[in-house]
Design a protein around this motif. Structure first.
Motif, mmCIF file in Angstrom:
data_model
loop_
_atom_site.group_PDB
_atom_site.id
_atom_site.type_symbol
_atom_site.label_atom_id
_atom_site.label_comp_id
_atom_site.label_asym_id
_atom_site.label_seq_id
_atom_site.Cartn_x
_atom_site.Cartn_y
_atom_site.Cartn_z
ATOM 1 N N SER A 1 37.189 30.045 37.929
ATOM 2 C CA SER A 1 37.123 30.477 36.583
ATOM 3 C C SER A 1 37.829 31.825 36.444
ATOM 4 O O SER A 1 38.388 32.683 37.260
ATOM 5 N N LEU A 2 38.395 31.912 35.231
ATOM 6 C CA LEU A 2 39.126 33.137 34.847
ATOM 7 C C LEU A 2 38.450 34.552 34.533
ATOM 8 O O LEU A 2 38.882 35.561 34.586
ATOM 9 N N GLY A 3 36.963 34.293 34.693
ATOM 10 C CA GLY A 3 36.203 35.345 34.116
ATOM 11 C C GLY A 3 36.093 36.493 35.199
ATOM 12 O O GLY A 3 35.522 37.720 34.879
ATOM 13 N N TYR A 4 36.158 36.275 36.433
ATOM 14 C CA TYR A 4 36.263 37.272 37.572
ATOM 15 C C TYR A 4 37.464 37.307 38.473
ATOM 16 O O TYR A 4 38.105 36.123 38.859
ATOM 17 N N PRO A 5 37.950 38.303 39.026
ATOM 18 C CA PRO A 5 38.931 38.395 40.231
ATOM 19 C C PRO A 5 38.076 37.824 41.348
ATOM 20 O O PRO A 5 36.890 37.964 41.434
ATOM 21 N N SER A 6 38.863 37.429 42.503
ATOM 22 C CA SER A 6 38.182 36.615 43.674
ATOM 23 C C SER A 6 37.808 37.810 44.581
ATOM 24 O O SER A 6 39.023 38.527 45.105
ATOM 25 N N ILE A 7 36.437 38.214 44.898
ATOM 26 C CA ILE A 7 36.200 38.993 45.672
ATOM 27 C C ILE A 7 36.631 38.850 47.145
ATOM 28 O O ILE A 7 37.110 39.784 47.943
ATOM 29 N N GLY A 8 36.734 37.381 47.680
ATOM 30 C CA GLY A 8 37.290 36.983 49.119
ATOM 31 C C GLY A 8 38.806 37.618 49.248
ATOM 32 O O GLY A 8 38.798 38.413 50.058
ATOM 33 N N ILE A 9 39.531 37.213 48.566
ATOM 34 C CA ILE A 9 40.917 37.615 48.798
ATOM 35 C C ILE A 9 41.415 38.982 48.547
ATOM 36 O O ILE A 9 42.212 39.644 49.083
ATOM 37 N N SER A 10 40.469 39.532 47.532
ATOM 38 C CA SER A 10 40.548 41.063 47.130
ATOM 39 C C SER A 10 40.013 41.895 48.284
ATOM 40 O O SER A 10 40.709 43.019 48.456
ATOM 41 N N LEU A 11 39.041 41.510 48.766
ATOM 42 C CA LEU A 11 38.602 42.360 50.255
ATOM 43 C C LEU A 11 39.572 42.082 51.168
ATOM 44 O O LEU A 11 39.832 43.074 51.967
ATOM 45 N N LEU A 12 40.037 40.856 51.503
ATOM 46 C CA LEU A 12 41.169 40.703 52.620
ATOM 47 C C LEU A 12 42.241 41.624 52.502
ATOM 48 O O LEU A 12 42.740 41.934 53.001
ATOM 49 N N LYS A 13 42.776 41.513 51.167
ATOM 50 C CA LYS A 13 44.003 42.366 50.794
ATOM 51 C C LYS A 13 43.662 43.938 51.301
ATOM 52 O O LYS A 13 44.537 44.655 51.855
ATOM 53 N N SER A 14 42.385 44.463 50.804
ATOM 54 C CA SER A 14 42.005 45.680 51.407
ATOM 55 C C SER A 14 42.160 45.999 52.877
ATOM 56 O O SER A 14 42.585 47.002 53.368
ATOM 57 N N ILE A 15 41.566 44.980 53.513
ATOM 58 C CA ILE A 15 41.419 45.123 55.006
ATOM 59 C C ILE A 15 43.097 45.042 55.601
ATOM 60 O O ILE A 15 43.409 45.720 56.552
ATOM 61 N N LEU A 16 43.793 44.034 54.954
ATOM 62 C CA LEU A 16 45.292 44.046 55.449
ATOM 63 C C LEU A 16 45.841 45.132 55.253
ATOM 64 O O LEU A 16 46.861 45.727 56.120
ATOM 65 N N ASN A 17 45.997 45.911 54.028
ATOM 66 C CA ASN A 17 46.374 47.242 53.885
ATOM 67 C C ASN A 17 46.090 48.276 54.801
ATOM 68 O O ASN A 17 46.834 48.812 55.175
ATOM 69 N N LYS A 18 44.541 48.242 54.862
ATOM 70 C CA LYS A 18 44.066 49.192 55.975
ATOM 71 C C LYS A 18 44.741 48.860 57.564
ATOM 72 O O LYS A 18 44.926 50.017 58.043
ATOM 73 N N GLU A 19 44.961 47.727 57.631
ATOM 74 C CA GLU A 19 45.795 47.608 58.987
ATOM 75 C C GLU A 19 47.139 47.710 58.909
ATOM 76 O O GLU A 19 47.779 47.512 60.012
ATOM 77 N N GLY A 20 47.716 48.197 57.855
ATOM 78 C CA GLY A 20 49.239 48.481 57.767
ATOM 79 C C GLY A 20 49.797 47.025 57.367
ATOM 80 O O GLY A 20 51.302 46.908 57.644
ATOM 81 N N ILE A 21 49.554 46.043 56.825
ATOM 82 C CA ILE A 21 49.895 44.926 56.641
ATOM 83 C C ILE A 21 50.121 44.559 55.064
ATOM 84 O O ILE A 21 49.161 44.907 54.395
ATOM 85 N N SER A 22 51.578 44.508 54.767
ATOM 86 C CA SER A 22 51.626 44.547 53.365
ATOM 87 C C SER A 22 50.892 43.020 52.659
ATOM 88 O O SER A 22 51.279 41.952 53.205
ATOM 89 N N CYS A 23 50.395 43.034 51.478
ATOM 90 C CA CYS A 23 49.702 42.234 50.998
ATOM 91 C C CYS A 23 49.715 42.041 49.453
ATOM 92 O O CYS A 23 49.625 43.001 48.929
ATOM 93 N N HIS A 24 50.011 40.911 48.927
ATOM 94 C CA HIS A 24 50.051 40.777 47.358
ATOM 95 C C HIS A 24 49.137 39.573 47.080
ATOM 96 O O HIS A 24 49.261 38.728 47.778
ATOM 97 N N ILE A 25 48.445 39.641 45.821
ATOM 98 C CA ILE A 25 47.598 38.282 45.383
ATOM 99 C C ILE A 25 48.430 38.128 44.198
ATOM 100 O O ILE A 25 48.718 38.783 43.299
ATOM 101 N N LYS A 26 48.419 36.518 44.104
ATOM 102 C CA LYS A 26 49.095 35.976 43.012
ATOM 103 C C LYS A 26 47.888 34.782 42.617
ATOM 104 O O LYS A 26 47.264 34.261 43.116
ATOM 105 N N TYR A 27 47.360 35.167 41.090
ATOM 106 C CA TYR A 27 46.384 34.227 40.571
ATOM 107 C C TYR A 27 46.949 33.250 39.789
ATOM 108 O O TYR A 27 47.303 33.199 38.619
ATOM 109 N N PHE A 28 47.190 32.153 40.374
ATOM 110 C CA PHE A 28 47.932 30.952 39.441
ATOM 111 C C PHE A 28 47.017 30.290 38.663
ATOM 112 O O PHE A 28 47.464 29.577 38.056
ATOM 113 N N ASN A 29 45.739 30.466 38.844
ATOM 114 C CA ASN A 29 44.786 29.876 37.741
ATOM 115 C C ASN A 29 45.000 30.579 36.495
ATOM 116 O O ASN A 29 44.877 29.895 35.549
#
Length: 627
Positions: free
Chosen positions: A18-46
């Protein structure tokens, strides 16, 4: 190890989320990765896909289909597999058997847009900038993810492709990995720890076989590493980072109204499922163990999301993605939210045995919508499901939801093994008594899902001839055994001795009548006009009496049954209150039965419930629900 040495990660969300919500799963993963010093970007191809076909048509595909149709999966399967699949005419003939498919004709021409969309995906990013490309696959996202992953691997063979999400759980993930060799790794289960650890190991060129929940190849065979992937302490997780979603919405100039809120989690697993898993429920897979966040963590996260997104973008609400509300929150979290004056609307999934004070508390802190898992209004059927509640408890909840303006989203499920004709008759008869209370949205036969008790132990329940849902042969050109491993939904037969009766027609008619009555604001309410007088007004089209005045002991009995009471408890209450007068249990029962005969109360197994809604609480008709 420095951030420069770490592999750079791109996480993708494909149609048809759905377009109605951002994805909590990958949005949480991004935060965890950044906290670990790993560069991360999310692309919503939907979002890109919706830009090509129009957001209204996109949401139509997302919202109006079911797994039995799987239009989104079929569209991308046609692109990837082509003539290996049955002809499109056979697919159309197959889905025509399901109600509601006729209005999908207009979206069939989208098939011609799939290849240009994948071209657009490949041209819209600098793929060389990323080392690890992760796909989140849930519901109707599998084939879109497969199709794009294949193109990426063809042009950039050194890129590491990783899949994760609900479609990758256990045997489904193993089969997916085995069938599509360009998928390098799959994270099965919760990936909060396993995915960042995978990226670290790959950066260091180390073996990944000691990371729990990783599917990888060894000697050409897909292997799932053992171990527990569950996060024990949810408080240790960071907040989800939704910035990419809003940036991309703004990039395409979509109206902000497309976004209806942001997701949040306060728990994982299901505390009721740990005790007695509902027979039809396949949620959580092997991760049913219940864990929840502390009160302080939940409050801090609510405040953060409210300031960061809800207020900034003027969003309608926060949607809790929990399977079930932690009951301890009624003792600590909700009272503190009330004291804070929290008013931002919230959605929560709950159990249906909530009492009056709990529903009122939810209302007072902005929980305007719940999904209570009512499922049925027949106690025998509820017992077959292992729901742990009775029909009269479910009706009590509907009454309190009406009283305090909390909208319950619920459906009636039928066709369970060992249902009887009497079950349907009792439920149908009950519906005509409660048409002033919130009705179900639909009636549906229960579905056999992977990981559910019905699926795991079918013989115990008389379920036989289990096979992948018929739709899967139009998505994957594989043999039956492979489809069985990939499928989440299954078809089946009943053993003769447990086959439920075909009684849905009368139930459907009663449900339609209920929905019409409720839409017409039919009512049954009570008004206390004096300390000793209660007036009940019945504005239902099937009312047996339009107005009745209850006085003295009759008023006290009716109000005492505002919550479920046994006959003996009612008698004890009245005898104690009117000790100076002769009170007979027979008289009490006669009055209760009269109220039941007038459809002003309902009863079950010598338990009684008043169903008129106290008018002083206002019905809360003005609330708007952003679903």
């Amino acid at each position: 190890m420095t951030q420069v040495e770490m592999k750079k990660v791109l996480l993708l969300t494909m149609p048809f989320r759905s377009l109605g919500y951002p994805s909590i799963g990958i949005s949480l993963l991004k935060s965890i990765l950044n906290k670990e010093g790993i560069s991360c970007h999310i692309k919503y191809f939907n979002i890109d896909f919706a830009d090509m076909i129009g957001p209204e048509k996109y949401e139509k595909i997302f919202s109006e289909q079911s797994w039995k149709i799987s239009l989104g999966e079929w569209l991308f399967a046609q692109e990837y597999f082509g003539e290996k699949l049955p002809p499109a005419s056979e697919y159309r003939k197959y889905i025509d058997q399901f109600a509601g498919c006729a209005n999908l004709s207009e979206v069939f021409n989208i098939k011609n847009i799939i290849s240009p969309f994948l071209d657009r995906c490949m041209n819209s990013l600098d793929w060389e900038a990323y080392d690890v490309i992760g796909f989140s696959s849930m519901f109707e996202q599998n084939m879109a993810s497969v199709a794009l992953a294949h193109r990426i691997k063809l042009l950039y063979p050194t890129k590491i492709i990783v899949f994760g999400g609900a479609n990758c759980e256990r045997e489904m993930g193993i089969e997916l990995h085995n069938r599509f060799p360009f998928i390098d790794y799959i994270c099965s289960g919760e990936a909060d720890y396993s995915f960042p650890e995978l990226v670290k190991k790959l950066s260091n060129k180390q073996s990944v076989d000691d990371i729990p929940g990783i599917i990888y190849r060894k000697n050409g065979k897909s292997i799932l590493t053992p171990g527990d992937t569950t996060v024990k302490n949810l408080d240790s997780l960071p907040y989800p980072d939704y910035k990419d979603y809003f940036d991309q919405l703004d990039q395409f100039s979509f109206p902000l109204s497309i976004c209806v809120g942001v997701d949040m989690e306060t728990s994982r697993g299901c505390w009721w499922g740990v005790k007695s898993q509902c027979k039809f429920c396949g949620l959580n897979g092997g991760l049913i163990r219940f864990r929840s966040k502390s009160k302080d963590r939940v409050i801090n996260e609510l405040i953060y999301l409210a300031e960061k997104y809800i207020k900034k973008y003027k969003l309608p609400w926060i949607c809790m993605v929990d399977n079930i509300l932690d009951m301890k929150y009624f003792k600590d979290l909700l009272p503190e939210l009330k004291q804070m004056g929290w008013t931002i609307p919230i959605f929560w999934e709950t159990k249906s045995n909530l009492n009056k004070e709990q529903v009122q508390m939810l209302s007072e802190v902005g929980v305007i919508c719940i999904q209570p898992g009512i499922e049925s209004l027949n106690t025998h059927v509820l017992k077959l499901m292992s729901k742990g509640v009775t029909a009269i408890q479910n009706i009590q909840l509907l009454k309190y939801c009406k009283q305090f303006g909390v909208h319950p989203e619920w459906n009636i499920l039928t066709k369970f093994p060992n249902e009887t004709f009497e079950d349907y008759k009792q439920m149908t008869d009950m519906i005509y008594k409660i048409v002033h209370l919130p009705p179900p949205e639909v009636r549906a036969s229960f579905e056999l899902d992977r990981f559910s008790p019905y699926f795991v132990n079918p013989g115990e329940y008389g379920i036989i001839d289990i096979r992948p849902g018929g739709i899967y042969r139009f998505i994957y050109p594989f043999e039956e055994s492979s489809l069985f491993n990939l499928a989440y939904h299954f078809e089946f037969n009943y053993r003769d001795d447990v086959t439920p009766p075909d009684c849905e027609k009368d139930l459907e008619y009663a449900m339609n009548y209920w929905q019409e009555c409720y839409a017409n604001n039919e009512y049954l309410h009570s008004v206390e006009t004096s300390p000793s007088t209660l007036v009940i007004e019945d504005g239902r089209s099937n009312a047996r009496i339009s107005r009745i005045v209850l006085e003295s002991s009759q008023k006290d009995i009716y109000e005492y049954c505002d919550r479920i009471r046994t006959l003996s408890s009612v008698f004890s209450y009245i005898r104690e209150k009117y000790g100076n007068f002769a009170v007979r249990e027979r008289d009490v029962k006669d009055f209760l039965d009269e109220m039941v005969s007038l459809n002003l109360m309902v009863s079950e197994d010598n338990r009684y419930l008043s169903i008129a809604v106290p008018a002083e609480n206002g019905y809360a008709h003005g609330r708007q629900f952003p679903y």
